[in-house]
Design an enzyme around this catalytic site. Structure first.
Site, short mmCIF file in Angstrom:
data_model
loop_
_atom_site.label_atom_id
_atom_site.label_comp_id
_atom_site.label_asym_id
_atom_site.label_seq_id
_atom_site.Cartn_x
_atom_site.Cartn_y
_atom_site.Cartn_z
N CYS A 183 42.48 84.74 77.04
CA CYS A 183 41.97 84.77 75.89
C CYS A 183 40.84 83.68 75.96
O CYS A 183 41.25 82.46 75.84
CB CYS A 183 42.73 84.58 74.73
SG CYS A 183 42.09 84.55 73.27
N CYS B 285 40.53 81.51 72.25
CA CYS B 285 41.50 80.81 71.78
C CYS B 285 42.74 80.87 73.00
O CYS B 285 42.75 80.62 74.00
CB CYS B 285 42.04 81.04 70.36
SG CYS B 285 42.40 82.57 70.01
#
Lengths: 122, 206
Positions: B103, B106
């Protein structure tokens, strides 16, 4: 239009229910998709100062729509407590070379989940 | 009598305590709700949940087909969905395709399936390098892939969460579903490792 949020304290029972049931971001909608599986799409070149789920490294790059995941609320506006702005989310495949240049392996690829508002025609 | 001084708590631990007591005093957070959440992630969910899904897919071809076609639905059949795993996509490793999850924005991760993410998954180094040089990152995890294998990186940038279905190792033919699940590691389900074949116990005497 703004989204109202509750300031109520979460109870232990509510926490348990949330952990088990989750929180769906999907929307039941017959909103037509802007793109079809197989379409070439370009990630828009935009640089919003506010929250966005459009990573910088993909802006301006061309990929292929592989799957339509359905309609979801739009985090770019929800994140500012603005409208939910539901729209289609697609799995878009970008060849590694389209993102990183000819030194990247020709076989490799990167998949992103992009919203209608993130995309335009190639 | 000598006074024993304990090592002072880390700055982050103190900060969390300060924020927690403020939130509780202001009535914004119920400590019982916090305890419920902490207990859930300490004792109930973790990589063993994902391992159970992988092992079932290895022994049940119909389940595997459903899992790859509709991850959310197939995982719901087992009652294993939950927070931050509402919309699941399962991607299968094969002899010619290797999948890796990251990701970049985040640290999105299928919490109900794999528990909380490891620290390295949240690091800027992993998040930035996994997309631009996945093969180098994998090599640092000890996984060197030949050029004939296509590396697919999945950036969980929206609301879908990803699980890698690793290849079933050779030498695991006679194992039960439960024994197979015990072979499956967290990293294999993120894509930074393969599932290793079972090791035979070392004989005490030759």
């Amino acid at each position: 239009m703004t989204i109202e949020t509750s300031n109520q304290c979460m109870t232990a029972a509510a926490a348990k229910a949330l952990l088990q049931q989750g929180l769906s971001c999907q929307v039941n909608s017959d909103l037509p998709p802007q793109f079809q599986v197989g379409d070439l799409v370009r990630a828009r070149v935009v640089h919003p100062a506010t929250y966005t789920r459009l990573p910088r490294y993909v802006r301006g790059k061309v990929g292929t729509v592989m799957q339509d995941h359905g309609v979801y609320v739009f985090p770019d506006t929800v994140g500012q407590l603005l409208a939910t702005k539901p729209q289609h989310v697609y799995s878009v495949r970008f060849p590694a070379q389209a993102l990183w240049g000819p030194a990247a392996p020709a076989s490799d690829a990167l998949y992103l989940d992009l919203f209608d508002d993130h995309l335009e025609g190639p | 009598m000598t006074t024993h001084h304990h090592r002072p708590e880390s700055e982050i631990a103190l900060r969390v305590k300060a924020i927690e007591s403020l939130l509780v005093e202001k009535g914004i957070v119920d400590p019982a709700a916090l305890d419920t959440i902490i207990e859930h992630y300490e004792h109930q969910v973790g990589p063993h949940v994902g391992a159970q899904i992988v092992a079932k897919a290895w022994v049940d071809p119909d389940f595997k087909r459903r899992l790859l076609a509709d991850g959310t639905g197939a995982i719901a059949e087992l009652g294993l969905t939950g927070f931050s795993s509402e919309h699941m996509i399962v991607v299968a490793n094969t002899a010619t395709v290797h999948n890796l999850i990251v990701c970049t924005l985040c640290s999105c991760y299928p919490w109900a399936i794999l528990g909380l993410p490891p620290t390295w998954y949240k690091s800027l180094a992993y998040r930035s390098r996994a997309v631009i040089e996945p093969r180098s990152v994998l090599a640092e995890f000890g996984l060197v892939l030949p050029d004939t294998v296509e590396v697919c990186v999945w950036d969980s940038n929206a609301d879908l969460r990803y699980l890698v279905l690793p290849e079933r190792p050779d030498g695991a033919e006679g194992l039960s579903e439960e024994a197979l699940a015990a072979l499956v590691t967290r990293n294999a389900m993120i894509g930074t490792a393969k599932v290793e074949p079972p090791t035979s116990p070392t004989p005490i005497a030759a």
